[in-house]
Structure formats: C-alpha cells, structure tokens
Design a protein around this motif. Structure first.
Motif, PDB file in Angstrom:
ATOM      1  N   ILE A 130     -16.659   0.573   9.246  1.00  0.00           N
ATOM      2  CA  ILE A 130     -15.901   2.001   8.965  1.00  0.00           C
ATOM      3  C   ILE A 130     -16.678   3.309   8.881  1.00  0.00           C
ATOM      4  O   ILE A 130     -17.768   3.075   8.064  1.00  0.00           O
ATOM      5  N   ARG A 131     -16.523   4.263   9.448  1.00  0.00           N
ATOM      6  CA  ARG A 131     -16.978   5.411   9.392  1.00  0.00           C
ATOM      7  C   ARG A 131     -16.055   6.436   9.098  1.00  0.00           C
ATOM      8  O   ARG A 131     -14.971   6.905   9.564  1.00  0.00           O
ATOM      9  N   GLN A 132     -16.229   6.936   7.790  1.00  0.00           N
ATOM     10  CA  GLN A 132     -15.703   8.172   7.348  1.00  0.00           C
ATOM     11  C   GLN A 132     -15.949   9.513   7.768  1.00  0.00           C
ATOM     12  O   GLN A 132     -17.479   9.550   7.523  1.00  0.00           O
ATOM     13  N   LEU A 177      -2.886  -8.364  -1.664  1.00  0.00           N
ATOM     14  CA  LEU A 177      -2.316  -7.245  -1.965  1.00  0.00           C
ATOM     15  C   LEU A 177      -1.121  -7.566  -3.048  1.00  0.00           C
ATOM     16  O   LEU A 177      -0.571  -6.693  -3.713  1.00  0.00           O
ATOM     17  N   LYS A 183      -8.082   4.476   4.726  1.00  0.00           N
ATOM     18  CA  LYS A 183      -9.113   3.753   4.263  1.00  0.00           C
ATOM     19  C   LYS A 183      -8.952   2.328   3.688  1.00  0.00           C
ATOM     20  O   LYS A 183      -9.346   1.525   4.176  1.00  0.00           O
ATOM     21  N   TYR A 184      -7.562   2.244   3.164  1.00  0.00           N
ATOM     22  CA  TYR A 184      -7.355   0.788   2.792  1.00  0.00           C
ATOM     23  C   TYR A 184      -6.801  -0.104   3.893  1.00  0.00           C
ATOM     24  O   TYR A 184      -7.366  -1.250   4.168  1.00  0.00           O
ATOM     25  N   LYS A 213     -11.111  -4.924   8.115  1.00  0.00           N
ATOM     26  CA  LYS A 213     -12.411  -5.238   7.976  1.00  0.00           C
ATOM     27  C   LYS A 213     -12.392  -6.546   7.758  1.00  0.00           C
ATOM     28  O   LYS A 213     -13.320  -7.667   8.247  1.00  0.00           O
ATOM     29  N   GLU A 214     -12.051  -6.915   6.509  1.00  0.00           N
ATOM     30  CA  GLU A 214     -12.073  -8.144   5.922  1.00  0.00           C
ATOM     31  C   GLU A 214     -11.240  -9.405   6.851  1.00  0.00           C
ATOM     32  O   GLU A 214     -11.739 -10.454   6.846  1.00  0.00           O
ATOM     33  N   GLN A 242     -22.766   6.701   6.977  1.00  0.00           N
ATOM     34  CA  GLN A 242     -22.944   6.736   5.709  1.00  0.00           C
ATOM     35  C   GLN A 242     -23.625   5.440   5.344  1.00  0.00           C
ATOM     36  O   GLN A 242     -23.102   4.236   5.647  1.00  0.00           O
ATOM     37  N   TYR A 286      -9.441  -9.056  -0.603  1.00  0.00           N
ATOM     38  CA  TYR A 286      -8.035  -8.433  -1.056  1.00  0.00           C
ATOM     39  C   TYR A 286      -6.916  -9.263  -1.192  1.00  0.00           C
ATOM     40  O   TYR A 286      -7.021 -10.251  -0.646  1.00  0.00           O
ATOM     41  N   LYS A 339      -2.015  -6.311  -6.602  1.00  0.00           N
ATOM     42  CA  LYS A 339      -2.607  -5.044  -6.668  1.00  0.00           C
ATOM     43  C   LYS A 339      -2.322  -4.189  -7.931  1.00  0.00           C
ATOM     44  O   LYS A 339      -1.283  -4.454  -8.375  1.00  0.00           O
ATOM     45  N   LEU A 395      -9.943  -1.049   5.348  1.00  0.00           N
ATOM     46  CA  LEU A 395     -10.994  -2.080   4.644  1.00  0.00           C
ATOM     47  C   LEU A 395     -10.114  -3.506   4.727  1.00  0.00           C
ATOM     48  O   LEU A 395     -10.890  -4.609   4.833  1.00  0.00           O
ATOM     49  N   MET A 396      -8.694  -3.649   4.835  1.00  0.00           N
ATOM     50  CA  MET A 396      -8.067  -4.905   4.849  1.00  0.00           C
ATOM     51  C   MET A 396      -8.374  -5.489   6.158  1.00  0.00           C
ATOM     52  O   MET A 396      -8.442  -6.575   6.697  1.00  0.00           O
ATOM     53  N   LEU A 446      -5.938  -2.472  -3.882  1.00  0.00           N
ATOM     54  CA  LEU A 446      -5.652  -3.411  -2.732  1.00  0.00           C
ATOM     55  C   LEU A 446      -5.731  -4.994  -3.351  1.00  0.00           C
ATOM     56  O   LEU A 446      -5.740  -5.940  -2.466  1.00  0.00           O
ATOM     57  N   VAL A 464       0.862  -1.128  -0.052  1.00  0.00           N
ATOM     58  CA  VAL A 464       0.094  -0.152   0.122  1.00  0.00           C
ATOM     59  C   VAL A 464       0.892   1.007   0.185  1.00  0.00           C
ATOM     60  O   VAL A 464       0.782   2.200  -0.962  1.00  0.00           O
ATOM     61  N   PRO A 505     -17.452   2.998   2.762  1.00  0.00           N
ATOM     62  CA  PRO A 505     -16.313   2.640   1.867  1.00  0.00           C
ATOM     63  C   PRO A 505     -15.994   1.147   1.451  1.00  0.00           C
ATOM     64  O   PRO A 505     -15.545   0.592   0.457  1.00  0.00           O
ATOM     65  N   GLU A 506     -16.579   0.219   2.515  1.00  0.00           N
ATOM     66  CA  GLU A 506     -16.542  -1.242   2.131  1.00  0.00           C
ATOM     67  C   GLU A 506     -17.377  -1.739   1.051  1.00  0.00           C
ATOM     68  O   GLU A 506     -17.265  -2.640   0.526  1.00  0.00           O
ATOM     69  N   THR A 518      -6.732   7.867   1.813  1.00  0.00           N
ATOM     70  CA  THR A 518      -6.794   6.843   1.185  1.00  0.00           C
ATOM     71  C   THR A 518      -6.181   5.763   1.954  1.00  0.00           C
ATOM     72  O   THR A 518      -6.590   4.666   2.045  1.00  0.00           O
ATOM     73  N   THR A 555     -14.774  -7.768  -1.559  1.00  0.00           N
ATOM     74  CA  THR A 555     -14.085  -7.264  -0.343  1.00  0.00           C
ATOM     75  C   THR A 555     -12.685  -8.036  -0.285  1.00  0.00           C
ATOM     76  O   THR A 555     -11.602  -7.391   0.402  1.00  0.00           O
TER      77      THR A 555
END
Lengths: 616, 344
Positions: free
Chosen positions: A483-485, B111, A464-465, A471-472, B203, B109, B114, A468-469, B129, A392, B290-291, A461, B107
C-alpha cells in the motif's frame, strides 16, 4: 532485578498456557438494522424526479431567514472558468446563469433560462438562442447576446487558464450574434451532449471583465486560429488579466462583489472562514414559476452562508451547537452512529441522497499482472463489495456494474454483477498462469512475482480500508499487495502519467455521460483520462458512433453493449454509486433532492419562522 | 571501627543509588515488560497457533512464520492459506491447537465485529475494520520501541562523534560544528521531519528512524562537547597526549568513557521523545505505512469515530503515556544516581 524479570516472564508464560485451546471470537454479528439510522433515504426510481424530504407545509413559502451550511474545503478562487473545484461551482451556480439548464421534470438539458428559446438547425450543426430581453446584471445593466458571445470567447481564448473546460468546447467552429438578443453557435459535430455544453456555461458580464473590449476585435474563428492568437498581443493581454481578475477572487471587505445575473447576489468572502450570498430582490425572473416542478420562486432565503470547516468532527459539533444549519456531506460513521439520539433526530433531519459519482478500483491493464482479463475478473471476485458496502460504507453505496449513472436511461440493468467468489477467483488466476513456480510462497508468471502497489490518496480512509482488506485477503492466496499512501497532487500526477498498478477513486459524472473520455483508446497516454489503458476495438467503434446518434434509444442500445464489454473485461472493479449523508435543521421547508450534482439546490428552500419548526 | 567495607565498583554505587528511587525501579520493570512484549509480540498476539496437532502431526505455525518471513521457508501445503481458524472445522479427534493469549493478528480483519467496545473476546475492543485493538497495540509496541531505540542510537552516534571532535580539537572544527548545530536547531524539528517525510517516495519505519536520527543529534553533540571541554585538560588526558597516543585513541579510549554516562542519561529521555514524535507522525498519517499497526495510527483512526469508540483513544493513548513516562522516570533516576552531590 533479574529475579523480578524472571517472575514476570513466568507469569506471562502461564497466561499463555492457561489460555483455552483454540480460542475463537464469539462472533457477535453487528445488527444490520442500522438501516437508515433515523434518516431519509432518497430513492429516485420510478417516476419521481425530485425527492422532497421536508414535510408538507400548509403555509406558502415565505421569504427571509438565513441558511448556514458547512463545506469541507474552500474554493481556490471564484473564477467560473479557471476554477477547478466543485466548491466554486456550487457557489457560482447561484450567482451566474446559463442559457439552458436541466428540466427538473424530465432531466433533459432543455429548460430555457437566459435564453427564451432555442432552435437547432435541421442539419444539427447550428444552435440559435433567443436571449430574453428582460435579463439584468446585478449592477443594473442589461444582459445581451454580446455578453454570451464574450463569455464563449473567453472560454475559447487559448491563454485563459481553463484547459479542462475548453476541451469540451473543442468542436465549436464559430459563433456570432444577430442584433442584441440573438446568439448563434456552430459546432463541427452533431454531438448529443451539445445542448449541455453550448448552453451550459456561465454567462459573464462583458462590461466588467472586458471593459476595454479587447476581445471585440476578434471573432471566434480568430481565437481558434493559432496563427492569429500567436500574433495578436491583445488576446494574451486579455487572458492574463482574465486569469487574475479581481472578480475571480473578491476577498475582503473592499472587494467589489461578483456581478452575475442569478437569483443570489455575491455578498462577501472572508478567506478561511465563509462565503456569503444574499438574495437578489431585483431578480429579473419574477413571473413564471422559477423551475417547474421544483420551485415556484427563485429564492426565499435572505442569505446563504457557506462556512469552511475542514474537520468533520468540528462540522458535526458546529451543527449540534446551532452554528450551522446544514451539513451536505458528513462521515458515514457520524450519520449512522453519532447522530441517533432522539434529541438530534428531533431537531435535525438526516438525509442520504444519491449523487452521480461512483467508486471504483482501477487496474492498470498494461501491467503484467492485470493484462489478462481473467485476472481482472478474479480481482473483482476477490473484493467483497457487499461486505465493504455494508460495514465500511454503512450500506450507503448502491452497487453498480458499469460507469453509467444508475438513475439514467443509459444504465444497463440486465447485467448481473460479478459475485464475491474467492475460490473461483483463485481458479481464474491459476488459469491465467499465475502459479508459485519458484516456491517462494508468492505466485509468479514468466519470472514476474505477483506483487503490486495499491496507491491510495492519503486523505481517503475508505480507500485505505479497502486496500488493507485486499492486502490481508490476497496475502493468503500468495499475492503481495503493497500500500502506498500519496498526497493528492502526487496521486493525480501519477494517475495522469499512468505510473500506478492499482488506484481507488471516485469518478464524478453527470446524468448523461459520454464514455469517450474514459474508455476510448484515443485517451490512453498523453495525459488522457483512460488511465487504466482499456482498449477494445468494438468498444472504440461503439463509443465513436454513439456520439453522433441523436436518437436516444439507439444510442443507449449502443451503450448497453458497451457496458457488456466493460463487464466482461473488468478494466475497473465498479464498486458503488455514492450516497452522500447529510443533515439539516428541521426549520427548513421545501428541501428537495435531485439526481444532479450536488444533489440539492437552494432555490426551493425556505425557513419557517413559526414555532412549528421543531427544536427551538 | 577501622574496618573497611569492601571497595565498591562505580556500577555498584550507581546501582544502589538508583535502587533508592522506588519510582524509577518500578519504571524500569515496566520497561522490562515492554521489552518482553517487543520480543515476543508474535507469541502474544497472532492468528496462528503457537503449537498445534493436526491430522496426526505436530506443527509450530508461529515459528514457521519466522521461517517463511526470514529464511525463505514455505508454509506446509495444508496451511497454504494460513487460515488456521477455518481449519478448525476440519479437526479430527485428537487435533488441537494452542493459540497466543490474543488469538488475532494485527492485520486480521472481521467486518462483522467492527467498532466493538471491549468484550471478553476483544479485550480492548475492535477498530473500524473489526481488527483487534489489543493485538494492534502489542504489535504497535514493537514499532514504538524500535523507533525509539534505533533513532536514539543513530543520533547518539552522530552527536557523540561530532561533539567529541568539536570539544577535543576546538578552533576551526569547533566553529564549523557549532554553526552546523545552530543551523540544525533553527529548523523546528517536527516541521523539518514532516517536510522530509512528505518528499519521501515510500513510507516505512526505517525512514522515520533515520530521519529522527539525523535531526536529533544536536543536543547530544552540544552535551558531549561541553563534557569534552571539561575533561580535556585533566591530567590523564594530558598524560595520554604526552605518551604520544594518537588522537583517535585519546578521544575514544580515554576521554569518551568519562563523558558518556551523562550522555546516556539524555538518551533515555531521547527514547521517550522519539516515541512521542513517531506517534505524532503516525497520527498525522506521515509515519508508518498504513498496514503497520502503531499507537499513533490507532489514535488517528479513532479521530474519525469520535465521540464514539472511546477504546480506540484510551488504550493507545495510555500506552503512549505510560511508555513515555517510564522512560522519563528511568532517565531521571539514572541522572540522580549519577549525580555525585547526592551521594551519601
């Protein structure tokens, strides 16, 4: 219509069936030979204190030329004390001067600038600065101890809008002058960062900012006394004028330029477009090498133009088009994938340099999920920091185990980072009692499901990445990450009010740091900076005591121990120290990189007029 | 010569008119495909097998996922980690699995792959990602269509009712509703939406749908009002009134069905507009969380990598373009088919 729908349906079903069983991605590993991508990587390990990226040039530096650089954001104002943006400091550092500054050979804060020399009283409380007698403001007036005293008074004035800056001056008890060139300041503590604080503020000209002498009648003690400041209207009157002084926002053609004493003169500010500086040809310091081991002269470039281009793609386009000469901070993806053509590398020099800023993930220690240190350790072990850095951040990060600057003597090199070990992490989480008791697929403990919110700032960003990682990955072990932006101002507000579960942030520090602000339990709540709520009795006492230990080695030994505690407790997951990628036109020489913010200073840069500079 | 063709219903007439427009018919078929993707997204792109044989037992992991997500079921213990691809290493003789066409979830990923250009394993390439772009687009289609339909349903509902009231009663009610419409349309819609989204705590696509619905009804309301004004003095309406029917019945049973068809045509265009707005919002980072993969957010992530990563802009861009175009074409076809002047 029905028939064709059926046909389409059947076709797609066929497609599914024909798909080979258990398809797998052919893992074409991305080569990690991206390496430096044709750029230079600034390493300041060992004896090197300054890194020069431009090739040696036999010609002596020549004066002349313009440097146009691009910044992403414009400062909200250029008032040295009330402005909170780094962009303002980067510009004002060239216009204003301080009593002392860093010595670029030793990186101690003891190089006299406006001060000719300084003494600390034997008990360590009183600083005596002898001001040079040949320092002149840009308008020709002489700089005296009165200006220095005035500047300190302005900082300490409780009505001036500079609370973040004033807080570091909280230990000042008195200051006075003796004749026109001697300045004294007294502190109530023998704090090790005193030289940096008491000698490190920009000196403003009193005759410009306070022509009526409103502050003359009051001593520093008066300004520190709430009863006096409440009763004396002039103090507030001065502050109100100071906060909106036109010198702090010299916009437009008719604006009076900022009057400082530095090697560059303020030239012009066209809002939304650029801020320009011009070399001060009457600069007072002409004899001695300007900064030993860094630059002989104080300024070579005729002009520095700081352009504001908020979009990263537009910045790179402007560089390629020749509209700008230097991008101090570009996107990693630009540095590593979009600037590798021979053409670009021929014309521009790419450099990645370290700045004292680290990326961390902060776990709110007061939330049920993260109150147990085993869970925090597990979280650290669940984040593939190496993979994140490599893929990243394109390997721009330098792994760190604690908050201290990796190139400083404070950093404890003996601590080994937590490994990336999801299996061990799950064991720790289960040890801490987080099991799926109610059978809904989500771990819980005492009825609290392990489901937390990862707050990220909407502009970032990289955060964010990371979110996301995480979370997954956590989904697979029965932990829910939402995730809350948030918009930056809301984000900071939540941070200060400690209304968050997890944050991902960059902390911008200095060469020598005092951990008090972030790690002492005094600073939990009440808008203190210990946002995650880290408390540890031993850490508190180490932090308290180390502040007044003037012996560097003893002090650092205490900080080494502190880092061990932080490593064990993992209130943060320390990700990386930051490397900023930049690029400049190869016509420039004397380009040097330093371990303090922002990583470069224009004093030594000069532009070659001969054709040997590549490209043109 | 006097032989009469069997009487055709209104629907049949419109249908035959519509079928004359080849482009609209084709577009309708594209919409069917989109609907198919919308419904079966999980079976088209997923990192879980549709059906698998593992250690002597047959499992249906994709169906199980629905059970887990919606009906409080649990994963079987062997699949607790849901890492089916890793399980493959433990396969014994006779174990097998059939994966969806695109064996990646939106979702998931990796890396190591990428920012890869399209290859056989990632037909539309990967993002920053290493997530599969095609899978994200398939799941993004869900968001786009859902937002389009729900938002339009909301605003057609509001617009029709307000328009009906204004048109039927006239007078003070008409004036109030007309002024309300004028107030609403003075705000630039996108600006209004962004402002509302910005103050929202969380969101979610549901918020977006509601906001789009609440801000989009003015056109439908005006349209319905106009139709009502046209129809309300027709004999059958007067008759309904004379028979002493309640207003509610007159409005909804007698007038509304005769004004609704043109409204539905505008709704078709509305779906296209809503999809476009959602993409725009996601592009700006105000849309889906975002997800959640959406076409707009894919485009927005491409912005950071430009000029490299053409596949990140091209495919989602095409998807938006095609979707919006086919909805507009179908809308146009419907409008023409309903236009009595074009009838032969």
């Amino acid at each position: 219509m029905k028939k064709s729908f059926l046909i389409q349906f059947a076709l797609l079903i066929l497609l599914i069936i024909f798909t080979n069983m258990g398809t797998r991605s052919s893992e074409t590993l991305q080569e990690d030979e991206l390496g430096t991508a044709g750029g230079m990587r600034v390493e300041l390990t060992g004896d090197e204190t300054v890194f020069e990226s431009s090739p040696a040039n036999d010609n002596p530096p020549v004066k002349g030329g313009t440097l146009v650089l691009a910044e992403s954001a414009e400062p909200e104002n250029l008032n040295s004390y009330t402005s909170t943006s780094a962009a303002a400091t980067r510009i004002l550092d060239y216009v204003y001067e301080t009593l002392l500054d860093y010595d670029y050979a030793t990186w101690r804060f003891d190089r006299p600038v406006v001060a000719e020399n300084f003494e600390i009283s034997p008990d360590g409380y009183v600083f005596k600065f002898k001001i040079r007698e040949n320092v002149y403001w840009h308008d020709g007036q002489q700089l005296t101890a009165d200006d220095v005293l005035f500047s300190l008074k302005a900082i300490l004035n409780p009505f001036v809008d500079d609370a973040p800056m004033r807080s570091s001056f909280s230990k000042v008890v008195s200051a006075w002058t003796e004749g026109p060139f001697i300045f004294y300041v007294e502190s109530s503590e023998t704090y090790f960062r005193n030289p940096e604080i008491l000698g490190g503020f920009h000196i403003l000209p009193k005759h410009i900012w306070d022509p009526e002498g409103l502050l003359d009648r009051y001593s520093v003690e008066d300004l520190l006394n709430p009863t006096v400041t409440r009763e004396e209207a002039a103090i507030k009157e001065f502050a109100d004028a100071f906060n909106v002084h036109p010198q702090g926002r010299p916009v437009g053609d008719d604006a009076k330029p900022i009057i400082g004493s530095g090697p560059w003169l303020f030239d012009k500010w066209v809002t939304g477009n650029y801020i320009s500086l011009a070399r001060n040809d009457h600069y007072w310091n002409t004899e001695a090498p300007f900064i030993k081991g860094y630059s002989e002269g104080s300024a070579y470039l005729d002009k520095i133009i700081v352009k504001v281009i908020s979009d990263a793609t537009a910045r790179l386009t402007a560089l390629k088009a020749g509209e700008i000469d230097f991008i101090p901070r570009m996107r990693a993806v630009q540095y590593f994938t979009q600037t590798n053509t021979p053409d670009f590398l021929d014309k521009f020099q790419k450099v990645s340099y370290v700045v004292p800023a680290y990326h961390y993930v902060g776990w709110n220690n007061d939330k049920p999920y993260f109150s147990d240190k085993r869970v925090r350790q597990a979280m650290t072990m669940l984040i593939d920091r190496e993979g994140y850095n490599k893929y990243v951040s394109y390997g721009l990060g330098i792994p760190t185990i604690g908050p201290f600057y990796i190139y400083s003597e404070q950093y404890n090199k003996n601590i080994e980072a937590w490994p990336y070990d999801p299996q061990r992490a799950v064991e720790l989480i289960e040890e801490a009692g987080w099991l799926d008791h109610d059978g809904d697929g989500i771990r819980d403990k005492d009825g609290v499901p392990f489901s937390f919110i990862f707050s990220i700032s909407s502009g970032s960003t990289s955060s964010k990445y990371l979110a996301l990682m995480l979370k997954e990955d956590l989904r697979k072990i029965g932990i829910v990450v939402n995730i809350r932006q948030l918009e930056w101002s809301v984000y900071v507000e939540n941070l200060r009010d400690r209304q968050f579960d997890v944050v991902s942030l960059l902390w911008i520090g200095g060469l020598e740091m005092d951990p008090y602000q972030i790690w002492h339990s005094d600073n939990i709540g009440d808008r203190g900076s210990n946002y995650v709520g880290f408390r540890d009795a031993e850490a508190d006492s180490l932090i308290d005591n180390a502040r007044f230990v003037m012996d560097k080695e003893k002090r650092n030994a205490m900080y080494f121990r502190l880092q061990e505690i932080l490593h064990e407790e993992q209130p943060y997951t320390f990700m990386h120290y930051q490397r900023d990628p930049g690029a400049y036109l190869k016509q420039f020489y004397g380009v040097k990189w330093i371990p303090i913010r922002p990583g470069y200073k224009m004093y030594s840069w000069w532009r070659s007029t001969s054709m040997m500079g590549a490209g043109l | 010569m006097a032989e009469m063709a069997p009487a055709r219903t209104y629907g049949q007439i419109v249908g035959s008119q519509f079928r004359k427009n080849k482009l609209a018919v084709f577009s309708l078929h594209v919409i069917y495909v989109l609907l198919f993707i919308f419904i079966f997204a999980d079976f088209l792109a997923n990192d879980k097998p549709i059906i698998m044989r593992y250690q002597g037992e047959t499992y249906f992991p994709v169906f199980r996922e629905y059970g887990v997500n919606w009906f409080g079921m649990n994963w079987q213990d062997v699949f607790k980690s849901q890492q089916f691809k890793i399980l493959e290493e433990k396969y014994e003789a006779g174990d097998w699995a059939i994966y969806p066409v695109i064996p990646y979830s939106s979702t998931e990923y990796n890396l190591k792959v990428k920012l890869q250009a399209p290859t056989m394993s990632h037909l539309f390439g990967t993002d920053e990602l290493g997530r599969d772009v095609l899978s994200q687009m398939i799941h993004g289609a869900r968001v786009s269509l859902l937002v389009g339909f729900v938002a339009v349903a909301i605003y057609v509902f509001i617009g029709v009712i307000l328009g009906a009231l204004a048109g039927f009663y006239g007078g003070i009610i008409d004036i109030i509703i007309q002024r309300l419409i004028e107030i609403m349309i003075t705000f630039p819609r996108m600006f209004l939406i962004i402002t509302i989204v910005a103050v929202m705590e969380t969101q979610s696509i549901i918020n977006i749908m509601i906001i789009l619905g609440l801000t989009g009804w003015t056109g439908v309301a005006r349209f319905t009002r106009g139709e009502f004004l046209k129809v309300k003095n027709e004999d059958y309406v007067v008759a309904a009134k004379a028979l002493g029917y309640k207003d509610v019945r007159t409005i909804f049973r007698h007038v509304l069905p005769n004004t609704l068809t043109p409204v539905l045509v505008t709704a078709t265009f509305g779906v296209a507009a809503a999809i476009l707005i959602e993409s725009g919002l996601s592009f700006l980072g105000f849309g889906a969380p975002p997800e959640q993969a959406t076409w707009g957010s894919l485009l927005s992530s491409a912005r950071d990598t430009l000029p490299t990563g053409w596949w990140l802009t091209t495919f989602p861009g095409l998807a938006i373009f095609i979707t919006v175009t086919v909805y507009n074409l179908v809308g146009e076809g419907l409008r023409d088919a309903l236009d009595p002047r074009l009838k032969q």
